[in-house]
Design a protein around this motif. Structure first.
Motif, PDB file in Angstrom:
ATOM      1  N   ASP A 207       0.729  -1.165  -0.103  1.00 26.33           N
ATOM      2  CA  ASP A 207      -0.042   0.064  -0.095  1.00 26.33           C
ATOM      3  C   ASP A 207       0.972   1.380   0.037  1.00 26.33           C
ATOM      4  O   ASP A 207       1.355   1.590   1.001  1.00 26.33           O
TER       5      ASP A 207
ATOM      6  N   GLY B  34      -6.407  -3.910  -4.773  1.00 26.52           N
ATOM      7  CA  GLY B  34      -7.223  -4.089  -3.529  1.00 26.52           C
ATOM      8  C   GLY B  34      -8.083  -5.176  -3.793  1.00 26.52           C
ATOM      9  O   GLY B  34      -9.002  -5.581  -2.760  1.00 26.52           O
TER      10      GLY B  34
ATOM     11  N   PRO C  85      -5.731  -3.931   1.379  1.00 20.87           N
ATOM     12  CA  PRO C  85      -5.148  -2.802   1.219  1.00 20.87           C
ATOM     13  C   PRO C  85      -4.281  -2.614   0.212  1.00 20.87           C
ATOM     14  O   PRO C  85      -3.230  -3.563   0.366  1.00 20.87           O
ATOM     15  N   GLY C  86      -4.181  -1.755  -0.649  1.00 17.77           N
ATOM     16  CA  GLY C  86      -3.251  -1.553  -1.852  1.00 17.77           C
ATOM     17  C   GLY C  86      -3.210  -2.683  -2.666  1.00 17.77           C
ATOM     18  O   GLY C  86      -4.276  -3.327  -3.222  1.00 17.77           O
TER      19      GLY C  86
END
Length: 473
Positions: free
Chosen positions: A135, A440, A463-464
Motif C-alpha cells: 500500500d 485491492g 489494502p493496496g
C-alpha cells in the motif's frame, strides 16, 4: 528295555492328545458397546470441549470412564487426566494435534476397554488465507476468514508495529514428511523479513523472529532476491546474489531448524530467478549466473552445494547453456521437466529457451529450442508468470491474463475483466483455480478443462496491491 519303555510312554501321550477333542466352553464377559465416539475432535483454544459417547452393555453402577489427553510438553501429565462418563473441559492446550484415549472399566470384574482418538487444537487463524500487499510504500498483511470476510492490517493489530517495507513474498513453511506442527509463516521483504506463529500470527519470540536472526552468522547487509519453500519446511533462496538453504539436520521443532549457515561456496552471482525441481526424490536447483550468463547447477546435500556448469550440455548447437550471452528475465518449469527461460539480448529482443536439466545424476542439460517469443511486450523482469502442471503458462500483462501453450504457441485471453494492473498470480493447490491480485481485489478464475478463466468469486478490501498469498485449509 529302556527304549521299549520310552516308546510306550510316548505312544500313550500321543494317544491321550489325540483323544482330547478340545471341546471347551469359555464364558467371556460381555463387552460394552460404545457409540458416538469419533476418531478426531476439533477444539478451539480457550473454548469448551465436550465429548459425550453413549455406552451400552454395562449398568451404571458397574461403569467407570477415564479420559486421558497426552500432552508431551506438560510438566504434570496427570493434569490432563479426567473422570466421568463424558469429557467436559475448557480446552487450554496449544493448537496442536494430541493423542487421547478413553478407558472404560467394568467394575464388576475389573475388565478394561480402550478407545483411542485424537484432539486437534485450533484457533481463529487455523483456517484461512493470508495476503501480503503493498500500500504505497508500506507492507500490509490481511487475513481472509473461511466466510471470505477480510481482516486488513492484521499484523499491525496483533503485533503493534508495521511490517518491513518493500514486500516480496509470503511463505507458509511446513515439513511435509513428518506431519509435525507447521513451522511458521515467513513474510519476506527486500531487506529482511519476519516470521509469524501460524496459530496466533504473532511475531516469533522463541524461534528466530526476523530474517537477520535466522542466520547463524548474518552478513552485514541483506539483499533478498527471492525464496522458495523446501518440502522439509525450510527456506531456500538468493541473498546478496548467493544461494542459502535452511538447516534440516536437526529436529524440525528445534529453534535452529531452518536457520541459514554459510552460502553455497563458489565464485558466482546469481539471478533472483531459480527453479527448485525434483528428480527421483532428489531436490536440485537450476540457477542462472548473471555475470557469466550461464545456467548453473546447485545440489542439496543436506546443505546447498554450488557446482556451476559441472554438467553435460546436450544439444548445445541449439543454444549453449554455459554461454547464453543474454540476460535472464523469467524462468518457469512444468512438472519438474520442461523449463522455459525468457532472456533478452543486447538489442532488446526476447527469446524463449526451452530445456530439460537433470542435476540429480547423470548431470545433463538438454537444450530443446531457442526462438523469438511471440509477445515480447509482455516480458520484463517484473512480469507475473507461472506454469501449471497441465502444461500452460499464465502471463499477466497490465490488466489482462493470458494462457499460453508453449508447444503450439497458442495464446488465449482469459475472460474475466480485471480492474487495475495485475500484481499477483497464484494457483490453488488442485490448479483448478487461478487467483489474480489487482487494486485491492482478489479474482478467482476457473481454469479447469473446458473453462477460460470465468470469474468464480472475488474478494475486495485488501489494502493496496496484492503481492503474494498463502493459505491453510
Amino acid at each position: 528295555m529302556k527304549k521299549l519303555i520310552i516308546s510306550i510312554i510316548v505312544s500313550t501321550l500321543l494317544a491321550s492328545c489325540y483323544k482330547d477333542k478340545g471341546n471347551y466352553v469359555i464364558d467371556m464377559p460381555e463387552s460394552p458397546i460404545l457409540q458416538n465416539l469419533d476418531t478426531l475432535y476439533e477444539a478451539m483454544t480457550g473454548d469448551s470441549l465436550v465429548i459425550q459417547p453413549k455406552i451400552v452393555g454395562l449398568t451404571a453402577e458397574n461403569l467407570e470412564c477415564d479420559w486421558r489427553i497426552d500432552v508431551p510438553e506438560a510438566l504434570v501429565p496427570e493434569a490432563n487426566h479426567y473422570k466421568g462418563n463424558a469429557l467436559r473441559i475448557v480446552f487450554g492446550l496449544e493448537a496442536k494435534r494430541y493423542t487421547a484415549r478413553l478407558t472404560v472399566t467394568n467394575k464388576a470384574n475389573g475388565m478394561k476397554y480402550f478407545y483411542p482418538f485424537k484432539v486437534q487444537g485450533v484457533t481463529e487463524f487455523s483456517r484461512g488465507t493470508l495476503v501480503l500487499s503493498k500500500d504505497q510504500e508500506e507492507s500490509k498483511l490481511s487475513f481472509i476468514k473461511a466466510d471470505n470476510s477480510v481482516q486488513p492490517n492484521i499484523y499491525e493489530v496483533i503485533n503493534g508495529q508495521p511490517l518491513p517495507a518493500e514486500p516480496l513474498q509470503l511463505h507458509y513453511v511446513k515439513n511435509q514428511f513428518t506431519g509435525n506442527t507447521p513451522l511458521g509463516y515467513w513474510i519476506i521483504s527486500k531487506k529482511g523479513g519476519v516470521r509469524l506463529n501460524v496459530n496466533s500470527l504473532k511475531k516469533e519470540s522463541e524461534k528466530p523472529g526476523t530474517l537477520h536472526d535466522n542466520f547463524f552468522l548474518a552478513p552485514p547487509t541483506i539483499n533478498v532476491g527471492s525464496f522458495q519453500a523446501h518440502p522439509q519446511g525450510v527456506l531456500l533462496g538468493v541473498i546478496n546474489d548467493k544461494f542459502y538453504g535452511g538447516a534440516t539436520t536437526t529436529w524440525d521443532q528445534s529453534a535452529t531448524y531452518g536457520m541459514f549457515g554459510t552460502y553455497a561456496d563458489g565464485d558466482y552471482d546469481l539471478s533472483s530467478k531459480f527453479v527448485l525441481s525434483t528428480v527421483n526424490n532428489n531436490y536440485t536447483v537450476i540457477g542462472f549466473e548473471k555475470n557469466k550468463k550461464q545456467f548453473v547447477r546447485i545440489n542439496l546435500y543436506g546443505s546447498p552445494m554450488y557446482f556451476g556448469t559441472q554438467y553435460s550440455a546436450i544439444g548445445s548447437d541449439i543454444f549453449n547453456p554455459t554461454n547464453i550471452g543474454m540476460d535472464l528475465l523469467q524462468l518457469v518449469q512444468i512438472n519438474n521437466a520442461d523449463t522455459y527461460a525468457y532472456v533478452k539480448n543486447a538489442n532488446g529482443q526476447i527469446y524463449e529457451l526451452m530445456f530439460n536439466a537433470n542435476f540429480a545424476g547423470p548431470f545433463n542439460f538438454t537444450s530443446g529450442h531457442k526462438r523469438l517469443f511471440i509477445r515480447p511486450e509482455w516480458i520484463t523482469a517484473d512480469t507475473k508468470m507461472l506454469a501449471s502442471r497441465s502444461g500452460y503458462i499464465y502471463i499477466a500483462a497490465q490488466n489482462q491474463i493470458f494462457r499460453y501453450n508453449p508447444l503450439s504457441e497458442q495464446v488465449q485471453s482469459l475472460k474475466t475483466d480485471i480492474k487495475g494492473e495485475v500484481t499477483m498470480l497464484k494457483l490453488e493447490d488442485d490448479e483448478s483455480t487461478l487467483i489474480a491480485g489487482a487494486a485491492g481485489t482478489l479474482y478467482y478464475l476457473d481454469i479447469q478443462v473446458g473453462k477460460s478463466g470465468e470469474l468464480v468469486k472475488k474478494i475486495e478490501g485488501i489494502p493496496g496491491s496484492p503481492i503474494d498469498m498463502t493459505w491453510r485449509k
